[in-house]
Write a protein that holds these residues in place. Structure first.
Motif, PDB file in Angstrom:
ATOM      1  N   HIS A 108       0.843  -1.200   0.000  1.00 56.02           N
ATOM      2  CA  HIS A 108       0.000   0.000   0.000  1.00 56.02           C
ATOM      3  C   HIS A 108       0.883   1.257   0.000  1.00 56.02           C
ATOM      4  CE1 HIS A 108      -2.904   3.007   1.220  1.00 56.02           C
ATOM      5  NE2 HIS A 108      -2.338   3.169   2.386  1.00 56.02           N
ATOM      6  N   HIS A 213      -7.985   8.590   3.608  1.00 58.84           N
ATOM      7  CA  HIS A 213      -7.485   8.929   2.273  1.00 58.84           C
ATOM      8  C   HIS A 213      -8.456   9.858   1.533  1.00 58.84           C
ATOM      9  CE1 HIS A 213      -3.799   6.532   1.527  1.00 58.84           C
ATOM     10  NE2 HIS A 213      -4.240   5.882   2.585  1.00 58.84           N
ATOM     11  N   HIS A 242      -2.700  10.629   8.911  1.00 55.44           N
ATOM     12  CA  HIS A 242      -2.252   9.726   7.857  1.00 55.44           C
ATOM     13  C   HIS A 242      -1.392  10.423   6.806  1.00 55.44           C
ATOM     14  CE1 HIS A 242      -2.564   5.643   6.641  1.00 55.44           C
ATOM     15  NE2 HIS A 242      -3.046   5.905   5.443  1.00 55.44           N
ATOM     16  N   HIS A 246       2.115   8.882   5.773  1.00 57.84           N
ATOM     17  CA  HIS A 246       2.546   8.498   4.427  1.00 57.84           C
ATOM     18  C   HIS A 246       3.794   9.271   4.002  1.00 57.84           C
ATOM     19  CE1 HIS A 246       0.025   5.536   2.313  1.00 57.84           C
ATOM     20  NE2 HIS A 246      -0.834   5.808   3.274  1.00 57.84           N
TER      21      HIS A 246
HETATM   22 ZN    ZN Z   1      -2.714   4.803   3.659  1.00 55.83          ZN
END
Ligand code: ZN
Ligand code: ZN
Length: 401
Positions: A108, A213, A242, A246
């Motif tokens: 991912h 997301h 997040h 990331h």
């Molecule tokens: Zn993610």
């Protein structure tokens, strides 16, 4: 899309994974019907509610601190006792073995938003990234441990993978029954600590792949769909940050600022005081500030691009931005220079055969000087960020004349 195209799309979908789909559907149905019904007719004792809540947290934190930050990202090292707890309570979450979970998660990150290679690509929609990806035999989610040789070598991860089914059943049925015997309400415990705990744990974790997301802001990078969302962080043991994650996946924190709600980070940090966790990785503050500033410049450019670039107003803004950017570039150069000096000093020190007093003194002086220069640079970036924040606000408010 025409009707025939829509039909062929349905036909072309990979086969449904009946067991997985049934577990999700049945547990959700029970949580929505039998759990409240039993509550109204029999009631749940506060002790049971407390124990189920504790189980939920052990479950959730084993996924976030164990599966995610320890095994998938190797953001720190953990004592075997803690790893066994993560393996047991992680299996309770019914999200597969750590080995399968982590190899998928590494894909991912590596291929984020790629519809073919990211197992839960957000570009395929909210439902797909939430749980649709687990309901069918999609290629991207097929078992492939080529990116996890370290986990194959980890005896606790391998043990959990080999015995996953037995551990998962024990944690989801036997443990709730034991809790039930303890509080004198086995059915209540199976419903609350068994089913409701599992359903809440499922969907809050899945929010990280789906909502995190889609919903929130992108202060560190806009290269992927990942977002920071403080509301989601409350539901996901801190994993709602997040966008930071990331951008800096090696960091043991997701909510990097001290005030950001990230109980997973606090657990890992508290573990280090007890010798249960070591080698906690943190991205240097300078790099974090640099990303924040980079994004601010990008936003300012986007805003400026929308106005008449020939106008005097736009030119004045451009000059101001250029000045700020030069200042930023100067600081970046200083930092690179500082890193180079640090590296050379370390190398020199290692090559010295003796550590005489004068050398020792010199080293201490260099080290203090290095840290104060680094602090100055960090402060300068922080101040520039504030100025940029102000500038961006004015850019939004002001109208070109
Ligand atoms: Zn993610
Ligand atoms: Zn991750």
């Amino acid at each position: 899309m025409s009707q025939s195209e829509a039909q062929s799309d349905v036909v072309n979908k990979p086969p449904l994974l009946w067991l997985q789909a049934s577990i999700f559907a049945i547990t959700l149905l029970v949580a929505l019907t039998l759990v409240p019904w039993y509550g109204f007719t029999h009631g749940y004792s506060w002790t049971l509610v407390g124990l189920a809540y504790l189980f939920l947290w052990a479950n959730g934190l084993s996924i976030t601190a164990g599966y995610h930050r320890l095994w998938a990202h190797r953001a720190y090292k953990a004592h075997p006792v803690l790893k066994v707890l993560f393996a047991l309570f992680g299996a309770a979450a019914l999200q597969n073995s750590a080995l399968i979970w982590c190899s998928g998660h590494r894909r991912h990150h590596r291929h984020v938003d790629d519809n073919e290679l990211d197992p839960y690509s957000a570009k395929r929609g909210l439902w797909f990234s939430h749980m649709g990806w687990m309901l069918r035999e999609y290629d991207a989610a097929k078992e492939d441990f080529s990116n996890a040789p370290d986990l194959l070598d980890d005896s606790i991860v391998s043990w959990q993978h080999r015995n996953y089914l037995a551990i998962a059943i024990a944690m989801n049925i036997i443990l709730p029954v034991l809790i039930g015997l303890l509080v004198g309400d086995v059915i209540g415990a199976l419903l609350l600590a068994g089913v409701l705990r599992l359903v809440i744990s499922h969907h809050t974790t899945f929010f990280i792949n789906s909502l995190a997301h889609f919903w929130g802001n992108q202060p560190y990078s806009d290269e992927s769909t990942a977002r920071d969302n403080s509301i989601l962080a409350l539901l996901t043991y801190g994993e709602g940050y997040h966008n930071f994650h990331h951008t800096f996946q090696q960091d043991y924190r997701n909510g990097a600022r001290w005030w950001q709600f990230d109980p997973t980070k606090w657990l890992i940090k508290a573990g280090s005081w007890m010798g249960l966790t070591t080698d906690l990785k943190r991205i240097p503050s300078f790099k974090v500030q640099r990303s924040l500033l980079d994004m601010q410049f990008k936003r300012a450019e986007q805003k400026l691009a929308k106005v008449d670039t020939e106008s005097k107003w736009a030119q004045q803004w451009r000059e101001l931005l250029d000045k700020e950017y030069q200042h930023f570039a100067h600081n970046l150069n200083q930092w690179t220079e500082l890193q180079r000096e640090k590296y050379l000093q370390k190398k020199e020190r290692l090559s010295e055969a003796t550590h005489e007093f004068s050398n020792e003194l010199q080293h201490k002086w260099h080290s203090t000087a290095f840290h104060s220069r680094l602090r100055e640079l960090n402060f300068s970036l922080k101040m520039q960020r504030k100025r940029m924040q102000h500038l961006l606000l004015q850019l939004s408010d002001a109208q070109p004349v």
